[in-house]
Design a protein around this motif. Structure first.
Motif, mmCIF file in Angstrom:
data_model
loop_
_atom_site.group_PDB
_atom_site.id
_atom_site.type_symbol
_atom_site.label_atom_id
_atom_site.label_comp_id
_atom_site.label_asym_id
_atom_site.label_seq_id
_atom_site.Cartn_x
_atom_site.Cartn_y
_atom_site.Cartn_z
ATOM 1 N N ASN A 1 0.831 -1.215 0.000
ATOM 2 C CA ASN A 1 0.000 0.000 0.000
ATOM 3 C C ASN A 1 0.860 1.258 0.000
ATOM 4 O O ASN A 1 1.812 1.363 0.782
ATOM 5 C CB ASN A 1 -0.891 0.038 1.256
ATOM 6 N N THR A 2 0.504 2.203 -0.869
ATOM 7 C CA THR A 2 1.124 3.533 -0.811
ATOM 8 C C THR A 2 0.002 4.545 -0.571
ATOM 9 O O THR A 2 -1.044 4.490 -1.226
ATOM 10 C CB THR A 2 1.872 3.876 -2.120
ATOM 11 N N ILE A 3 0.230 5.435 0.386
ATOM 12 C CA ILE A 3 -0.804 6.401 0.803
ATOM 13 C C ILE A 3 -0.174 7.794 0.832
ATOM 14 O O ILE A 3 1.004 7.940 1.198
ATOM 15 C CB ILE A 3 -1.349 6.036 2.203
ATOM 16 N N MET A 4 -0.934 8.814 0.465
ATOM 17 C CA MET A 4 -0.431 10.188 0.527
ATOM 18 C C MET A 4 -1.335 11.039 1.406
ATOM 19 O O MET A 4 -2.561 10.983 1.291
ATOM 20 C CB MET A 4 -0.357 10.791 -0.875
ATOM 21 N N LEU A 5 -0.714 11.815 2.299
ATOM 22 C CA LEU A 5 -1.437 12.756 3.153
ATOM 23 C C LEU A 5 -1.092 14.167 2.705
ATOM 24 O O LEU A 5 0.073 14.488 2.480
ATOM 25 C CB LEU A 5 -1.028 12.576 4.621
ATOM 26 N N SER A 6 -2.109 15.025 2.573
ATOM 27 C CA SER A 6 -1.845 16.384 2.094
ATOM 28 C C SER A 6 -2.786 17.391 2.733
ATOM 29 O O SER A 6 -3.944 17.088 3.032
ATOM 30 C CB SER A 6 -2.025 16.431 0.564
ATOM 31 N N GLY A 7 -2.279 18.589 2.933
ATOM 32 C CA GLY A 7 -3.100 19.691 3.437
ATOM 33 C C GLY A 7 -3.811 20.402 2.306
ATOM 34 O O GLY A 7 -4.645 21.281 2.530
ATOM 35 N N ASP A 8 -3.483 20.013 1.051
ATOM 36 C CA ASP A 8 -4.101 20.647 -0.113
ATOM 37 C C ASP A 8 -5.564 20.235 -0.258
ATOM 38 O O ASP A 8 -6.008 19.256 0.353
ATOM 39 C CB ASP A 8 -3.361 20.239 -1.393
ATOM 40 N N LYS A 9 -6.254 20.957 -1.128
ATOM 41 C CA LYS A 9 -7.638 20.611 -1.448
ATOM 42 C C LYS A 9 -7.692 19.156 -1.899
ATOM 43 O O LYS A 9 -6.823 18.688 -2.642
ATOM 44 C CB LYS A 9 -8.134 21.534 -2.565
ATOM 45 N N LYS A 10 -8.723 18.442 -1.444
ATOM 46 C CA LYS A 10 -8.815 17.001 -1.695
ATOM 47 C C LYS A 10 -8.738 16.661 -3.184
ATOM 48 O O LYS A 10 -8.033 15.736 -3.586
ATOM 49 C CB LYS A 10 -10.113 16.449 -1.097
ATOM 50 N N GLY B 1 -1.986 12.302 -6.687
ATOM 51 C CA GLY B 1 -1.826 10.885 -6.352
ATOM 52 C C GLY B 1 -2.021 9.981 -7.552
ATOM 53 O O GLY B 1 -1.239 9.047 -7.771
ATOM 54 N N GLU B 2 -3.050 10.265 -8.359
ATOM 55 C CA GLU B 2 -3.317 9.467 -9.564
ATOM 56 C C GLU B 2 -2.180 9.605 -10.576
ATOM 57 O O GLU B 2 -1.772 8.644 -11.217
ATOM 58 C CB GLU B 2 -4.636 9.912 -10.213
ATOM 59 N N LEU B 3 -1.657 10.815 -10.655
ATOM 60 C CA LEU B 3 -0.581 11.095 -11.623
ATOM 61 C C LEU B 3 0.686 10.302 -11.304
ATOM 62 O O LEU B 3 1.345 9.775 -12.205
ATOM 63 C CB LEU B 3 -0.283 12.600 -11.619
ATOM 64 N N VAL B 4 1.049 10.184 -10.012
ATOM 65 C CA VAL B 4 2.315 9.512 -9.641
ATOM 66 C C VAL B 4 2.134 8.034 -9.287
ATOM 67 O O VAL B 4 3.108 7.317 -9.100
ATOM 68 C CB VAL B 4 3.021 10.248 -8.468
ATOM 69 N N GLY B 5 0.870 7.572 -9.175
ATOM 70 C CA GLY B 5 0.645 6.156 -8.912
ATOM 71 C C GLY B 5 0.487 5.790 -7.454
ATOM 72 O O GLY B 5 0.766 4.655 -7.053
ATOM 73 N N ILE B 6 0.014 6.759 -6.619
ATOM 74 C CA ILE B 6 -0.247 6.480 -5.198
ATOM 75 C C ILE B 6 -1.613 5.779 -5.085
ATOM 76 O O ILE B 6 -2.578 6.170 -5.734
ATOM 77 C CB ILE B 6 -0.267 7.793 -4.377
ATOM 78 N N ASP B 7 -1.695 4.746 -4.228
ATOM 79 C CA ASP B 7 -2.919 3.944 -4.123
ATOM 80 C C ASP B 7 -4.078 4.698 -3.461
ATOM 81 O O ASP B 7 -5.223 4.603 -3.896
ATOM 82 C CB ASP B 7 -2.650 2.656 -3.319
ATOM 83 N N LYS B 8 -3.796 5.436 -2.379
ATOM 84 C CA LYS B 8 -4.864 6.095 -1.630
ATOM 85 C C LYS B 8 -4.409 7.496 -1.212
ATOM 86 O O LYS B 8 -3.242 7.678 -0.819
ATOM 87 C CB LYS B 8 -5.221 5.256 -0.398
ATOM 88 N N VAL B 9 -5.326 8.450 -1.269
ATOM 89 C CA VAL B 9 -4.956 9.841 -0.982
ATOM 90 C C VAL B 9 -5.936 10.462 0.020
ATOM 91 O O VAL B 9 -7.155 10.272 -0.086
ATOM 92 C CB VAL B 9 -4.944 10.680 -2.283
ATOM 93 N N TYR B 10 -5.407 11.190 1.007
ATOM 94 C CA TYR B 10 -6.216 11.982 1.940
ATOM 95 C C TYR B 10 -5.855 13.459 1.739
ATOM 96 O O TYR B 10 -4.656 13.808 1.751
ATOM 97 C CB TYR B 10 -5.922 11.597 3.391
ATOM 98 N N GLY B 11 -6.848 14.330 1.566
ATOM 99 C CA GLY B 11 -6.593 15.756 1.382
ATOM 100 C C GLY B 11 -7.297 16.594 2.427
ATOM 101 O O GLY B 11 -7.974 16.073 3.313
ATOM 102 N N ASP B 12 -7.111 17.917 2.344
ATOM 103 C CA ASP B 12 -7.719 18.880 3.278
ATOM 104 C C ASP B 12 -7.344 18.582 4.732
ATOM 105 O O ASP B 12 -8.177 18.707 5.634
ATOM 106 C CB ASP B 12 -9.256 18.874 3.138
ATOM 107 N N LEU B 13 -6.107 18.171 4.971
ATOM 108 C CA LEU B 13 -5.696 17.768 6.330
ATOM 109 C C LEU B 13 -4.898 18.861 7.036
ATOM 110 O O LEU B 13 -3.964 19.430 6.469
ATOM 111 C CB LEU B 13 -4.842 16.499 6.279
ATOM 112 N N LEU B 14 -5.277 19.131 8.277
ATOM 113 C CA LEU B 14 -4.467 19.981 9.145
ATOM 114 C C LEU B 14 -3.414 19.085 9.809
ATOM 115 O O LEU B 14 -3.571 17.853 9.825
ATOM 116 C CB LEU B 14 -5.353 20.639 10.203
ATOM 117 N N PRO B 15 -2.315 19.649 10.393
ATOM 118 C CA PRO B 15 -1.277 18.799 11.014
ATOM 119 C C PRO B 15 -1.830 17.769 11.998
ATOM 120 O O PRO B 15 -1.404 16.618 12.011
ATOM 121 C CB PRO B 15 -0.381 19.819 11.715
ATOM 122 N N GLN B 16 -2.812 18.178 12.833
ATOM 123 C CA GLN B 16 -3.375 17.215 13.810
ATOM 124 C C GLN B 16 -4.202 16.120 13.126
ATOM 125 O O GLN B 16 -4.292 14.988 13.614
ATOM 126 C CB GLN B 16 -4.216 17.924 14.879
#
Length: 699
Positions: A541-550, A557-572
């Motif tokens: 599994n490859t997952i990406m966490l980002s503070g950017d818009k979902k 994530g789709e462009l680089v081949g990441i399996d699952k992506v979470y967006g709109d995240l604050l540090p906590q």
């Protein structure tokens, strides 16, 4: 809690090293002690600092009792690998003893001697080659440490003499000493190979003061001093180039062989090699805080965090020797006493057991393998803080990536501008740059940079930042909005929506949407290929966490081949999501981030990997593995090195235990002789040590 380090010069006995570690841990006031057989250093944590001198004296007494020839040296923070010849090796005197004993050994056979003359010559050969071992065995016996190789070899060979097997008694001692000689050579060769991999410490610095250049120790140079670096020299301390231009080789630090061009104003790091021009550098860090010192400290201290396999072998060795010795005792006594068998035959079988009962092959080769893997990884620009993390990489099946600075470069650029109505794109950028001129946000700075002209801030008034939405200001008496869709909805302004993987910045003027700017964080070079290579290392599994818009994060994530992506995240939010991933994953989870903003998640991960952390104290502190460049492709290299190291260590364990077990069984049935037993002891050790050197190979 205080830590100190003792150098053990001349330590070549792995079994003794293990005993020194065990007895040091038993000293009152010692919280933890670990010995590194490769670098011959004992690292000790003590509870109370006022007990320091007393504890050091106790350790010196332990070492003197177990290894009289070993010299204990107190080390400061800055130290170097010892390249000195060890007294533990057989030197010229030892070689002469081997030759004389060898000649005496063949004389009775050549002259076909018998009786007293035969015994006399064999006894002389035995005393010459074995007296030192016998004396050491007696000392250790009285010191309460009977189960060491000296005692076992002494009992086995004296036993051979007692049952009339004089040639085998001499042969075992003779070939044991020859084996020890080659084992010492192999260990030292391994140590030097590993040392040379991380031999990046600069020897001197050219200090410039009052227009004079003095060659000094890098530790004597301080922040604000100026140093001169000539072509071909290592840069001794971190600093900024104030004069000169050159090309530098950064491979010592980053593992990259491509030269880097350096100009005035550029930062240079200790360990870089100046290839061409003369450089004048203003020092920015003391030597102990420099990059080269941090790297050496990490690599040299990595052995204090032992891999589970190392810990298992250490425990196994403590039980293996006593078990084999008592089995030998049973073999030598039970059949003759209770079954009436020939005592000399069964005693001989017992002596074969004694010769094989030292676990040196494992105790030496396993730490060498892990240290070699760590050394090889450091040369490739991957700093691994311990054998436990190197071995742990083999168990990772999920990798979680931060986006900014890891998948993307973290440098924002304006990549598109749309204008509506009569306003031109140039006017849109000018208006946005004026509005962002007071902002410290990376997106705002990128817009100002794209404008590229001097900004007249007197044109801007009533400036107001609205958290999470954008900026509101008056520019040339016009009400201007610069921000996201939410900002415009709050002001009842309809926007022409735009889809992009970049960040969308809408620009409004006097209640109307007049333009759109797209600011993109560029993908890192080869990132798509690097993700594919990482996945090929059995990552499920490859997952990406980002503070950017979902939506933006998903597209990246789709462009680089990441399996699952979470967006709109604050540090906590990142920590919460990561905790959830940890619970749902069976294997180990690694987190890859920039090491500064991601410190909480890095610390929580099974294995925290800091990216592009060259010279970053925060990253080195928070993570378990440090990638010294911005390339995530280095993660795949680190995983390959981990697998290669694990394979070599497993080979050594299977080979050493397999050969010993076979010879033990053959010995018990009276098939194996002491010659096979000697091979199962020192021969196997030499082969395992030489195999460990392969862990230095960089994939």
């Amino acid at each position: 809690m205080k830590e100190f380090i003792l150098g053990l010069e001349g330590l070549n006995c792995a079994s003794c090293a293990s005993k020194i570690e065990k007895l040091t841990n038993e000293i009152d006031g010692v919280d933890n002690a670990t010995i590194d057989f490769v670098t011959k250093r004992l690292r000790v944590n003590i509870v109370e600092e006022d007990r320091l001198k007393g504890i050091i004296e106790e350790i010196k007494n332990i070492v003197k009792r177990l290894e009289p020839d070993v010299k204990v040296v107190e080390e400061g923070h800055d130290h170097q690998y010892s390249h000195d010849h060890d007294h533990g090796d057989i030197g010229r005197k030892g070689i002469i003893k081997i030759i004389i004993s060898g000649i005496l050994f063949v004389i009775p056979w050549l002259l076909k001697l018998d009786g007293i003359p035969r015994l006399t010559i064999y006894l002389a050969a035995y005393i010459i080659i074995g007296m030192e071992i016998i004396i050491r065995a007696i000392k250790n016996l009285f010191a309460g440490q009977p189960f060491d190789e000296n005692f076992l070899m002494t009992v086995a060979t004296l036993g051979a003499f007692a049952i009339g097997e004089y040639p085998e008694g001499v042969a075992v001692m003779l070939f044991y000493q020859v084996g020890e000689f080659f084992q010492g050579l192999a260990v030292n060769h391994s140590r030097k190979s590993i040392s040379s991999l991380v031999d990046i410490r600069p020897d001197y610095a050219n200090l410039e003061k009052n227009e004079e250049i003095t060659v000094v120790n890098p530790q004597d140079v301080h922040i604000g001093d100026y140093i001169i670096v000539k072509p071909g020299e290592k840069i001794p301390l971190d600093g900024v180039v104030v004069q000169g231009k050159s090309s530098v080789d950064t491979s010592n630090i980053t593992g990259e062989s491509v030269p880097r061009t350096i100009n005035t104003g550029d930062m240079v790091l200790s360990g870089f090699v100046n290839r061409e021009g003369l450089l004048k550098v203003e020092v920015k860090k003391e030597f102990q805080d420099s990059t080269v010192s941090k790297i050496l400290d990490l690599v040299e201290n990595a052995s204090s965090k032992k891999a589970p396999t190392e810990n298992f072998i250490t425990k196994f060795a403590r039980y293996y020797t006593p078990v084999v010795v008592f089995t030998a005792l049973a073999i030598g006594l039970i059949p003759p006493l209770f079954l009436g068998h020939d005592i000399s035959d069964w005693a001989y079988r017992a002596f074969v057991f004694l010769v094989i009962s030292c676990p040196c092959a494992l105790v030496i080769s396993i730490p060498l393998g892990f240290f070699g893997g760590i050394g090889g990884a450091s040369k490739a620009g991957v700093l691994i803080k311990g054998g436990n993390y190197l071995e742990g990489l083999n168990e990772v099946d999920t990798i979680v990536f931060d986006k900014t600075g890891t998948i993307t470069k973290g440098t924002f650029k304006v990549t598109g501008v749309d204008s509506y109505g009569e306003t031109t794109t140039e006017e849109i950028v000018e208006l946005a740059a004026l509005g962002e001129s007071y902002s410290n946000h990376p997106i705002g700075k990128s817009i100002v940079e794209a404008y590229g002209k001097e900004i007249d801030k007197t044109r801007v008034s009533n400036y107001r930042e609205i958290a999470g939405k954008g900026i509101e200001a008056e520019i040339d008496s016009n009400k201007v909005l610069i921000g996201n869709k939410k900002l415009f909805e709050d002001n009842n302004i309809r926007v022409e929506e735009k889809e992009s993987i970049g960040t969308i910045v809408y620009v409004g003027k006097n209640g109307a949407h007049i333009g759109t700017i797209v600011v993109s964080d560029e993908l890192k070079e080869n990132v798509i290929k690097d993700i594919k290579n990482i996945k090929s290392e059995e990552i499920k599994n490859t997952i990406m966490l980002s503070g950017d818009k979902k939506e933006t994060a998903i597209k990246v994530g789709e462009l680089v081949g990441i399996d699952k992506v979470y967006g709109d995240l604050l540090p906590q939010d990142k920590v919460k999501i990561f905790e959830k991933i940890l619970k749902e994953t069976k294997g180990k989870v690694a987190f890859v981030g920039d090491g500064v903003n991601d410190a909480p998640v890095l610390a929580r991960a099974d294995i925290g990997i800091a990216m592009g952390a060259l010279g970053s104290d925060a990253a080195i502190e928070a993570s378990d593995i440090v990638i010294m460049t911005d390339e995530i492709g280095k993660i795949a290299i680190g995983m390959k090195i981990a697998k290669n190291t694990k394979r070599i260590v497993t080979q050594n364990i299977v080979f050493a235990l397999g050969v010993k077990l076979i010879v033990l069984v053959l010995g018990a049935f009276g098939v194996a002789t002491m010659w096979e037993a000697v091979f199962a002891d020192v021969g196997v050790s030499i082969i395992a040590i030489l195999n460990s050197i392969r862990a230095l190979k960089i994939q």
